[in-house]
Design a protein around this motif. Structure first.
Motif, PDB file in Angstrom:
ATOM      1  N   SER A 168       0.807  -1.220   0.000  1.00  0.00           N
ATOM      2  CA  SER A 168       0.000   0.000   0.000  1.00  0.00           C
ATOM      3  C   SER A 168       0.842   1.272   0.000  1.00  0.00           C
ATOM      4  O   SER A 168       0.378   2.322  -0.404  1.00  0.00           O
ATOM      5  N   GLY A 169       2.068   1.179   0.489  1.00  0.00           N
ATOM      6  CA  GLY A 169       2.921   2.369   0.509  1.00  0.00           C
ATOM      7  C   GLY A 169       2.962   3.075   1.844  1.00  0.00           C
ATOM      8  O   GLY A 169       3.725   4.023   2.033  1.00  0.00           O
ATOM      9  N   GLN A 170       2.149   2.629   2.815  1.00  0.00           N
ATOM     10  CA  GLN A 170       2.167   3.248   4.134  1.00  0.00           C
ATOM     11  C   GLN A 170       3.262   2.621   4.996  1.00  0.00           C
ATOM     12  O   GLN A 170       3.517   1.420   4.927  1.00  0.00           O
ATOM     13  N   ASN A 171       3.897   3.443   5.802  1.00  0.00           N
ATOM     14  CA  ASN A 171       4.887   2.992   6.785  1.00  0.00           C
ATOM     15  C   ASN A 171       6.108   2.292   6.181  1.00  0.00           C
ATOM     16  O   ASN A 171       6.769   1.493   6.840  1.00  0.00           O
ATOM     17  N   ILE A 172       6.430   2.577   4.924  1.00  0.00           N
ATOM     18  CA  ILE A 172       7.585   1.948   4.271  1.00  0.00           C
ATOM     19  C   ILE A 172       8.877   2.275   5.023  1.00  0.00           C
ATOM     20  O   ILE A 172       9.716   1.408   5.247  1.00  0.00           O
ATOM     21  N   LYS A 173       9.025   3.539   5.421  1.00  0.00           N
ATOM     22  CA  LYS A 173      10.239   3.951   6.126  1.00  0.00           C
ATOM     23  C   LYS A 173      10.380   3.205   7.451  1.00  0.00           C
ATOM     24  O   LYS A 173      11.469   2.742   7.804  1.00  0.00           O
ATOM     25  N   VAL A 174       9.280   3.085   8.178  1.00  0.00           N
ATOM     26  CA  VAL A 174       9.304   2.381   9.469  1.00  0.00           C
ATOM     27  C   VAL A 174       9.689   0.920   9.280  1.00  0.00           C
ATOM     28  O   VAL A 174      10.503   0.366  10.025  1.00  0.00           O
ATOM     29  N   ILE A 175       9.134   0.287   8.258  1.00  0.00           N
ATOM     30  CA  ILE A 175       9.439  -1.122   7.996  1.00  0.00           C
ATOM     31  C   ILE A 175      10.914  -1.288   7.637  1.00  0.00           C
ATOM     32  O   ILE A 175      11.581  -2.225   8.095  1.00  0.00           O
ATOM     33  N   ALA A 176      11.467  -0.390   6.837  1.00  0.00           N
ATOM     34  CA  ALA A 176      12.888  -0.453   6.476  1.00  0.00           C
ATOM     35  C   ALA A 176      13.764  -0.289   7.714  1.00  0.00           C
ATOM     36  O   ALA A 176      14.765  -1.000   7.885  1.00  0.00           O
ATOM     37  N   ASP A 177      13.394   0.640   8.595  1.00  0.00           N
ATOM     38  CA  ASP A 177      14.142   0.827   9.847  1.00  0.00           C
ATOM     39  C   ASP A 177      14.072  -0.431  10.714  1.00  0.00           C
ATOM     40  O   ASP A 177      15.077  -0.853  11.297  1.00  0.00           O
ATOM     41  N   ASN A 178      12.889  -1.034  10.791  1.00  0.00           N
ATOM     42  CA  ASN A 178      12.731  -2.252  11.590  1.00  0.00           C
ATOM     43  C   ASN A 178      13.583  -3.390  11.048  1.00  0.00           C
ATOM     44  O   ASN A 178      14.161  -4.168  11.814  1.00  0.00           O
TER      45      ASN A 178
END
Length: 201
Positions: free
Chosen positions: A155-165
């Motif tokens: 969906s494109g939401q929270n991509i940055k957070v997932i990459a950081d995780n």
């Protein structure tokens, strides 16, 4: 020595030293490597090596810097070809698993050496190098996830957070791999949870 003043022959010699040293670091880590180890591995004279590098630290810094530039080239090239997201994502996780389980049998792995260096070197250039490596890993994961968004798989939401995780997950597993505590089943379990979080985006 700055590469700006090097002739083509000198550049090749310097590259050969870095290549030979990388194998030494992969075998012995960082802390136990001496200039003599590198001299012996590169079949160069003591005077010859000091034309290019002042210390083991400088050679290691150069080796890691070069590796950081090229480390993710293959996956980035694959992403440009627009392969199916699910396939490339699965292959990326499989490569990470293979790396984690076989780092000590890999003649090109600088995992142990990098952590030894990181724990003992805190100058500005060293901090920047560590940050650059982490950013490169996150950028690669972001590129993968962006491909999923482009193809409509995410969906494109929270991509940055997932990459950081994912960066934090990999760092933790790197430490466990170094201590010999990491098992294939643990990797599978963690990657499955990570994949689920990605698919839930």
């Amino acid at each position: 020595m700055s590469s700006k003043g090097l002739t083509k022959k000198s550049e090749l010699k310097k590259a050969a030293i870095v290549s030979g040293a990388r194998r030494v670091f992969a075998q012995k880590g960082f802390l136990s490597v001496t200039m003599k180890d590198i001299i012996d591995a590169c079949h160069i004279s003591r005077g010859g090596i000091y034309l290019y590098f002042d210390s083991v630290d400088d050679i290691f810094f150069e080796a890691v810097t070069q590796r950081s530039v090229r480390q993710f080239d293959n996956i980035r090239e694959e992403i440009k070809k627009n392969p199916p997201f699910n396939l490339i994502f699965k292959n990326y996780l499989a490569e990470q698993k293979k790396r984690l389980l076989n780092y000590d049998n890999n003649d090109d792995s600088l995992l142990r050496a990098m952590y030894e260096y990181s724990f003992t070197h805190h100058a500005d250039r060293d901090k920047k190098l560590k940050q650059k490596q982490m950013n490169a890993t996150k950028a690669t994961v972001r590129s993968l996830l962006d491909l999923g968004v482009k193809q409509g798989a995410l969906s494109g939401q929270n991509i940055k957070v997932i990459a950081d995780n994912f960066m934090l997950l990999i760092e933790g597993m790197n430490i466990m791999a170094l201590t010999g505590e990491l098992k294939a089943q643990q990797i599978d379990s963690q990657f499955e949870l990570f994949a689920q979080s990605v698919c839930d985006l």
